[in-house]
Design an enzyme around this catalytic site. Structure first.
Site, PDB file in Angstrom:
ATOM      1  N   HIS A  17      -7.921 -20.579  11.254  1.00  0.00           N
ATOM      2  CA  HIS A  17      -7.106 -20.655  12.374  1.00  0.00           C
ATOM      3  C   HIS A  17      -6.262 -21.901  12.333  1.00  0.00           C
ATOM      4  O   HIS A  17      -4.997 -22.033  12.535  1.00  0.00           O
ATOM      5  CB  HIS A  17      -7.944 -21.033  13.691  1.00  0.00           C
ATOM      6  CG  HIS A  17      -8.647 -19.819  14.350  1.00  0.00           C
ATOM      7  ND1 HIS A  17      -9.987 -20.036  14.685  1.00  0.00           N
ATOM      8  CD2 HIS A  17      -8.145 -18.703  14.515  1.00  0.00           C
ATOM      9  CE1 HIS A  17     -10.234 -18.603  14.961  1.00  0.00           C
ATOM     10  NE2 HIS A  17      -9.337 -17.712  15.154  1.00  0.00           N
ATOM     11  N   LYS A  41     -15.807 -10.484  24.525  1.00  0.00           N
ATOM     12  CA  LYS A  41     -16.720 -11.259  23.448  1.00  0.00           C
ATOM     13  C   LYS A  41     -17.518 -12.101  24.577  1.00  0.00           C
ATOM     14  O   LYS A  41     -16.894 -12.557  25.656  1.00  0.00           O
ATOM     15  CB  LYS A  41     -15.867 -12.051  22.749  1.00  0.00           C
ATOM     16  CG  LYS A  41     -15.314 -11.189  21.616  1.00  0.00           C
ATOM     17  CD  LYS A  41     -14.457 -12.042  20.493  1.00  0.00           C
ATOM     18  CE  LYS A  41     -13.997 -11.144  19.477  1.00  0.00           C
ATOM     19  NZ  LYS A  41     -13.225 -12.081  18.439  1.00  0.00           N
ATOM     20  N   ARG A  90      -6.055 -11.273   8.007  1.00  0.00           N
ATOM     21  CA  ARG A  90      -6.744 -11.508   7.151  1.00  0.00           C
ATOM     22  C   ARG A  90      -7.025 -10.258   6.215  1.00  0.00           C
ATOM     23  O   ARG A  90      -7.362 -10.332   5.084  1.00  0.00           O
ATOM     24  CB  ARG A  90      -8.297 -11.708   7.632  1.00  0.00           C
ATOM     25  CG  ARG A  90      -8.288 -13.182   8.353  1.00  0.00           C
ATOM     26  CD  ARG A  90      -9.755 -13.258   9.177  1.00  0.00           C
ATOM     27  NE  ARG A  90      -9.657 -12.113  10.227  1.00  0.00           N
ATOM     28  CZ  ARG A  90     -10.607 -12.064  10.959  1.00  0.00           C
ATOM     29  NH1 ARG A  90     -11.870 -12.524  11.052  1.00  0.00           N
ATOM     30  NH2 ARG A  90     -10.576 -10.942  11.920  1.00  0.00           N
ATOM     31  N   SER A 127     -14.440 -16.158  13.635  1.00  0.00           N
ATOM     32  CA  SER A 127     -15.364 -16.946  14.779  1.00  0.00           C
ATOM     33  C   SER A 127     -16.936 -16.463  14.852  1.00  0.00           C
ATOM     34  O   SER A 127     -17.831 -17.062  15.019  1.00  0.00           O
ATOM     35  CB  SER A 127     -14.670 -17.143  16.183  1.00  0.00           C
ATOM     36  OG  SER A 127     -13.389 -17.638  15.620  1.00  0.00           O
TER      37      SER A 127
END
Length: 158
Positions: A17, A41, A90, A127
């Protein structure tokens, strides 16, 4: 003035990030890191804690602000005068997700999504992975997150 929004849940902020924030700060006059809530989440940190952590990490970037984001991304962009969304990629799974979201955002408002490819050293960082490593007591989280985030994770998870 070109204003870009980098939205995310940032729970926690990773070095991936941070790399995207740093690179975006070189491309745009102003970058707003919008801390949002991902309803799919369970968050480890509150939005306010995330803003504090990220603000500490990006304090050396004068054209970057960090704030809590409410509502739809395009509505928030209108509030702050942003015309660009910055996202990091990614892998191909990220691309497919971001492509679809970019299409929806473009249909809702006059915004452009800018996709920045993750550097090789950041392609495997997420994360969720960082939280799992931290919950198992691993001490090498500094490979994946800034020091202030390592400290916050250790405090929260132990």
């Amino acid at each position: 003035m070109s204003i870009a929004l980098f939205p995310g849940s940032f729970d926690p902020l990773t070095k991936g990030h941070l790399d995207i924030i740093q690179r975006a700060s070189q491309l745009f006059d102003h970058v707003v890191v919008g801390v949002g809530h991902n309803t799919s989440k369970q968050a480890l940190f509150t939005p306010e804690e995330k803003v504090d952590l990220i603000s500490t990490v990006v304090a050396d970037l004068p054209n970057v602000d960090v704030t809590i984001m409410h509502g739809l991304t395009v509505q928030f962009m209108s509030e702050i005068g942003a015309k660009f969304i910055v996202r990091g990629l990614r892998n191909s799974k990220d691309f497919e997700y971001e492509r679809d979201i970019a299409g929806v955002n473009s249909a809702l408002a006059d915004v452009e999504t800018i996709l920045l490819l993750a550097k090789p050293e950041n392609q495997n960082i997420s994360s969720s992975m960082v939280k799992e490593i931290g919950s198992m007591g691993a001490d090498n989280m500094a490979k994946f997150v800034p020091k202030v985030v390592v400290d916050a994770l250790k405090e929260r998870l132990n």
